[in-house]
Enzyme design. Sequence first.
Site, PDB file in Angstrom:
ATOM      1  N   LYS A  52      -3.573 -49.186 -35.124  1.00 36.75           N
ATOM      2  CA  LYS A  52      -4.173 -50.529 -35.027  1.00 36.75           C
ATOM      3  C   LYS A  52      -5.670 -50.422 -34.782  1.00 36.75           C
ATOM      4  CE  LYS A  52       0.210 -52.500 -33.794  1.00 36.75           C
ATOM      5  NZ  LYS A  52       1.201 -52.857 -32.784  1.00 36.75           N
ATOM      6  N   GLN A  96       1.512 -53.932 -26.744  1.00 34.03           N
ATOM      7  CA  GLN A  96       2.439 -53.097 -27.499  1.00 34.03           C
ATOM      8  C   GLN A  96       3.830 -53.127 -26.851  1.00 34.03           C
ATOM      9  OE1 GLN A  96       1.633 -51.503 -30.454  1.00 34.03           O
ATOM     10  NE2 GLN A  96       3.820 -51.087 -30.543  1.00 34.03           N
ATOM     11  N   ASP A 119       0.180 -61.454 -32.759  1.00 32.48           N
ATOM     12  CA  ASP A 119       1.515 -60.966 -33.137  1.00 32.48           C
ATOM     13  C   ASP A 119       2.419 -62.121 -33.579  1.00 32.48           C
ATOM     14  OD1 ASP A 119       2.012 -58.248 -33.203  1.00 32.48           O
ATOM     15  OD2 ASP A 119       2.354 -58.057 -31.044  1.00 32.48           O
TER      16      ASP A 119
END
Length: 283
Positions: A52, A96, A119
């Site tokens: 990322k 995460q 997300d």
Amino acid sequence: MAVIIDGKQISQQIKDELKLKVEKLKAEGKTGALAVIQVGDDPASSVYVRNKKNACAYIGIGSLAYELPEDTAEEELLALIGELNGKPEVKGILVQLPLPGHISEDKVIKAIRPEKDVDGFHPQSVGAMAIGAPGFLPCTPAGIIQLLKRSGIELEGKRCVVVGRSNIVGKPMALLMLRENATVTIAHSRTKDLKGLCKQADILIVAIGKPQFIGAEYVKEGAVVIDVGIHRDENNKLCGDVKFDEVKELASAITPVPGGVGPMTIAMLMHNCVQGIEGDREG
Ligand code: NDP
């Protein structure tokens, strides 16, 4: 023999488009960064986090990395999210997953401001997606829509079966296919006659989480097959939920593992970050 849908190439195309967009936004004085928080040092999570950060660097946006120890208290993590929520230069916040057992994922997801929820997991983002209001779309299902569209596959009026009903893949996938005017059925572990149902699909999207579960007997000749699963087989080779070698013989198009859906997830995360910088979340 199926066309192999090249997720690596399509994701690269998307990242290159975003890179140009970021340059334009910079010229207009619009910049921003993605904040990535990792709790603990799970090796798989570390790889995802590194990818990322690399993707941010590639498209030209900032990234802030927060590596917290495994025993970080929930309140401490929530306080960090609160701080990042208040920083104008932070346009996206990503925690995460999975998190250590003593931290509630639900609380963490809800703590991220929907305007920074790149997300697309916050209940407000999920609700907005369901009614077609502006909000970030979850990256894996949104990436699959891009894979299909950019491969020239017609979605409207097609019979689509999504196998799996998780909150991060199956359910949002079905909603996004519905938005594209496909006729959608969701299958899960209690579905009766899964084979018969899958065999009716023009587009079969498989997110079961079981290695090489779907063989040729589940697939209609000429169907498009999208394999979301990621596993290691007995030889430590990556494989999906679909028996690629036999299904490719009768499908019209299929995604490989690796190199299919996987690279799209990160491309769409970058897409969401750029939307955040633009201040214009997609509907
Ligand atoms: P989950 O385990 O959360 O969900 C699996 C779903 O499959 C459940 O809804 C379950 O049904 C259903 N299922 C399980 N067994 C059967 C069966 N025998 N017949 C029919 N349905 C069944 O997985 P995720 O959705 O999180 O992920 C799916 C796969 O995709 C995994 O391999 C994961 O690693 C991968 N993945 C890949 C990503 C990428 O970027 N490529 C991103 C996210 C996930 P029920 O609800 O009834 O239990």
